[in-house]
Design an enzyme around this catalytic site. Structure first.
Site, PDB file in Angstrom:
ATOM      1  N   ARG A   3       0.867  -1.065  -0.522  1.00 10.00           N
ATOM      2  CA  ARG A   3       0.286   0.114   0.162  1.00 10.00           C
ATOM      3  C   ARG A   3       0.778   1.336  -0.421  1.00 10.00           C
ATOM      4  NH1 ARG A   3      -2.114   0.933   4.863  1.00 10.00           N
ATOM      5  NH2 ARG A   3      -3.888   2.345   3.753  1.00 10.00           N
ATOM      6  N   LYS A  32       2.216  -8.002  11.981  1.00  7.06           N
ATOM      7  CA  LYS A  32       1.467  -7.861  10.890  1.00  7.06           C
ATOM      8  C   LYS A  32       1.856  -9.670  10.441  1.00  7.06           C
ATOM      9  CE  LYS A  32       1.346  -5.494   6.291  1.00  7.06           C
ATOM     10  NZ  LYS A  32       1.314  -3.764   5.797  1.00  7.06           N
ATOM     11  N   ARG A  49      -1.682   5.180  19.177  1.00  5.62           N
ATOM     12  CA  ARG A  49      -0.605   6.939  19.819  1.00  5.62           C
ATOM     13  C   ARG A  49      -0.207   6.757  21.719  1.00  5.62           C
ATOM     14  NH1 ARG A  49      -3.085  12.181  21.418  1.00  5.62           N
ATOM     15  NH2 ARG A  49      -5.370  10.829  20.698  1.00  5.62           N
TER      16      ARG A  49
HETATM   17  C1  BTN Z   1       0.494  -3.686   2.539  1.00  2.86           C
HETATM   18  O1  BTN Z   1       0.415  -4.342   3.183  1.00  2.86           O
HETATM   19  O2  BTN Z   1       1.057  -2.511   1.911  1.00  2.86           O
HETATM   20  C2  BTN Z   1      -0.087  -4.451   1.152  1.00  2.86           C
HETATM   21  C3  BTN Z   1       0.964  -5.661   0.823  1.00  2.86           C
HETATM   22  C4  BTN Z   1       0.415  -6.200  -0.235  1.00  2.86           C
HETATM   23  C5  BTN Z   1       0.845  -7.248  -0.919  1.00  2.86           C
HETATM   24  C6  BTN Z   1       0.604  -8.541  -2.083  1.00  2.86           C
HETATM   25  S1  BTN Z   1       1.709 -10.437  -2.050  1.00  2.86           S
HETATM   26  C7  BTN Z   1       0.251 -10.180  -3.870  1.00  2.86           C
HETATM   27  C8  BTN Z   1      -0.121  -9.104  -4.523  1.00  2.86           C
HETATM   28  N1  BTN Z   1       1.044  -8.480  -5.386  1.00  2.86           N
HETATM   29  C9  BTN Z   1       2.149  -7.449  -4.806  1.00  2.86           C
HETATM   30  O3  BTN Z   1       3.020  -7.281  -5.834  1.00  2.86           O
HETATM   31  N2  BTN Z   1       1.187  -6.830  -3.930  1.00  2.86           N
HETATM   32  C10 BTN Z   1       0.090  -7.759  -3.405  1.00  2.86           C
END
Ligand code: BTN
Length: 285
Positions: free
Chosen positions: A77, A142, A278
């Site tokens: 993200r 996570k 926080r």
């Molecule tokens: C996040 O937490 O920032 C989201 C991560 C999402 C990762 C998955 S792996 C399969 C798919 N392909 C990618 O390039 N990203 C998602």
């Protein structure tokens, strides 16, 4: 909060089964739901999300799934990188089509988080929580990242690509940029990690079930399940956006999946940003 303590990875099998055997195993595990899916399990691609956004399959009534052993440029993200390890991760994306004329699907990325949490709960993971919009945490760390993107090719109608990355067995002493704490499924299940085809089938089945609920009832039909797992419910949080940060109390989500932040000047709807806890009684560093 339990501290993360990574064990060395288990001894890996001498050879990974070829992709077609993995595809077949997923189909077997899906059982009666198998006809809903088209599974493509490849050795390597740039990013399963990128591949399906750039080349979105036409709507044939089925859900197209792309799994990759390796991604050369996995995406997270907010423009971040996503790291994964062959055999140590499960990385896949799936395409969900929406009826023509459907407005932009509100709250969809939260629905994906709930589906993943439910599937993992069924597999025995305890202490799962969701961090808005859709990080899946265990004991504050996570375990799963989810990236939902819309594909809006005129000829193909509106489709969502849901990309999921699960840490199965992280390498020892892993450090992941911009992540306070990470964990893996081996840790969450005391080493008893299901095979990737069984895990993938469990996730796809739950996504299919919950997206059917969402298609008929919208996000309000799933909101309660998200709220039950909200990691920061009624806790003081900071939201970091691209340019500014905001502080307040996390008051849940609304019917569109926006985060509700109770601040000194009233409740604000948050549509994007990173949420962090926080500490009470002082500014976070
Ligand atoms: C996040 O937490 O920032 C989201 C991560 C999402 C990762 C998955 S792996 C399969 C798919 N392909 C990618 O390039 N990203 C998602």
């Amino acid at each position: 909060m339990r501290r993360s303590h990574f064990r060395p990875p288990d001894i890996l099998p001498a050879s990974t089964p070829p992709p077609n055997a993995l595809q077949a195993a997923v189909i077997t595990h899906l059982g009666a739901q198998a006809p809903r899916f088209v599974i493509d399990w490849v050795d390597e691609c740039v990013s399963t999300n990128t591949a399906l956004i750039e080349n979105t399959p036409a709507d044939d009534g089925r859900v197209h799934v792309l799994v990759a052993e390796r991604q050369s440029a996995g995406r997270g993200r907010r423009g971040r990188q996503w790291q994964s390890w062959p055999d140590g991760s499960l990385t896949f994306s799936s395409v969900w089509h929406f009826a023509r004329g459907t407005p932009a699907p509100a709250g969809l990325s939260l629905v994906a988080g709930v589906a993943v949490a439910r599937a993992l709960e069924r597999l025995g993971v305890v202490g799962l929580q969701l961090k808005w919009p859709n990080d899946v945490l265990v004991n504050g760390e996570k375990l799963v990242g989810i990236l939902v993107e819309l594909s809006t090719g005129r000829a193909r109608g509106l489709a969502a690509v849901i990309g999921i990355g699960i840490n199965l067995r992280l390498p020892p002493d892993v450090r992941i940029e911009a992540q306070a704490g990470v964990t893996d499924l081996a840790h969450a299940l005391d080493g008893d990690v299901p095979g990737r085809p069984a895990l993938l089938a469990a996730l796809l089945a739950e996504l299919d079930n919950l997206l059917a609920t969402y298609a008929s009832g919208g996000f309000p039909a799933v909101k309660g399940a998200w709220e039950q797992r909200n990691a920061f419910a009624e806790l003081p949080v900071r939201i970091c956006g691209d340019e500014a940060s905001l502080e307040g109390i996390c008051a849940g989500v609304d019917d569109d999946g926006a985060l509700l932040l109770r601040t000194a000047t009233g409740t604000q709807r948050i549509l994007a940003g990173d949420v962090s806890l926080r500490p009470l009684g002082g500014d976070a560093p």
